[in-house]
Design a protein around this motif. Sequence first.
Motif, mmCIF file in Angstrom:
data_model
loop_
_atom_site.group_PDB
_atom_site.id
_atom_site.type_symbol
_atom_site.label_atom_id
_atom_site.label_comp_id
_atom_site.label_asym_id
_atom_site.label_seq_id
_atom_site.Cartn_x
_atom_site.Cartn_y
_atom_site.Cartn_z
ATOM 1 N N LYS A 1 0.836 -1.211 0.000
ATOM 2 C CA LYS A 1 0.000 0.000 0.000
ATOM 3 C C LYS A 1 0.870 1.260 0.000
ATOM 4 O O LYS A 1 0.632 2.208 -0.758
ATOM 5 N N SER B 1 1.790 4.874 -2.810
ATOM 6 C CA SER B 1 1.237 6.132 -2.319
ATOM 7 C C SER B 1 2.371 7.128 -2.155
ATOM 8 O O SER B 1 3.520 6.750 -1.887
ATOM 9 N N ARG C 1 -0.894 2.166 -10.040
ATOM 10 C CA ARG C 1 -1.231 2.701 -8.728
ATOM 11 C C ARG C 1 -2.457 1.978 -8.214
ATOM 12 O O ARG C 1 -3.168 1.309 -8.975
ATOM 13 N N VAL D 1 -8.621 1.208 -2.505
ATOM 14 C CA VAL D 1 -7.902 1.659 -1.314
ATOM 15 C C VAL D 1 -8.595 1.121 -0.067
ATOM 16 O O VAL D 1 -7.958 0.636 0.876
#
Length: 421
Positions: A307, A311, A342, A348
Amino acid sequence: METQSNPQETPYTHKKKKQKSGKLSGEIDTVIQVINEEQGKTPPIVGYFPSGIDPINKNKSNNLTAVNTLRNQKKPRRIELVVKPHGCRVDYVGTNYSGEAAAGKLGVNRLALVDKVSGTIQFIPIVSGKVFRLEPKVSRSDKSGEEPATPVKTELTNVEMKEKLGNLTAQYGTSAALKKARKAQQLNELDDPDSRQELNQILELTKVDKKAIESVNTNTNRNIPPHDVSANTPANAYPLNKIIHSGELDYVNDILQLLQAGEELKPDVYPTFVCNRSHKVVLLKDEEEKRKVAGILSYITHLVNFKNKHSLDGFASSKHHKIPSMLLQKFTKMFLNTDKMRIADDKVEAILSYVLVLTLHIDEFESDFTDIAKDLKMSALSLRPYLENLGCKFRSRNRVTVATLPVPLAFPSARRKRRRG
């Protein structure tokens, strides 16, 4: 693609060294020059053959082995070193964005050039501080110097790509790579057409519960891990075997090996949540339970770093973390927008939910989530809605707010914003 050029030389310092060789001895003034990188130019590239083969020495004639350095026009930081031995169907290719070159390294490589006549030693930096590992790749054509009559298809489907990679692994792979490929094939093998037809016949004879279908459709939009709304225990509400497959535990045994060797987990390598819970593995006496708990902690580590890698605020802390190839493929397929490389906006919440469910398993479904919030580069307050979406409730324990998971699962109703008239 474009060919690279050398950077500008810059004198750095002077030193005196004593040289003793046979009958000659004395002092020689030596000038040491350190050549710095210059924007727009690339320093020399060093490639080596891990198998020990040197195709250049096999060709006694000159200019029989072509060496090319290529740069991706869309992604200028991506560089390839291609060695094409004459009369060989295998090219040797090294990249700075995959394989060994993509792993984090603390040292910086430099190439030393000694000129005895002028008495100078030049230290030239290697591109990106990395050395290229030249891996064998099957050539696309036997005639590498000729242009094909028709355009060559460069884009391959996923099936074609897997088939080519499988052939290369079977031909040139090590025993460890072959073992890993067999396990990956077992986990991702396609359904048998005969069994699929039999399953369809069974489904046709099964009565459909419309209310259950509506409940499932409502909950799948929440991007939460596999769950059972009718479970009577928190552990069964989010079954662990449906989140971490049994074959994946073989690839997440790093924490178990470190703790069994008596070493401590370093906070600059592992998340704070994982370091704070590592003692639970040591206290367990059942070996199978130790393997499971340590595997969950390793799985959390890879999810958090995956993750953060994608980011802006977490890339610096996770860019050197190495995720096992099997998990990387799984996470990429589940969470990543491959076109833009991404995490998709609607995924998310999914990756956060997977991390939080695993932390609930570790904390026996009464979790202090302040440290995992820091690992995810979030505040504890901003993480609460994601826990609520999983069906969690909150209570105070020793003046600390903890998240609990009551059963059966009860998800909050979707909130709709009112329009202002």
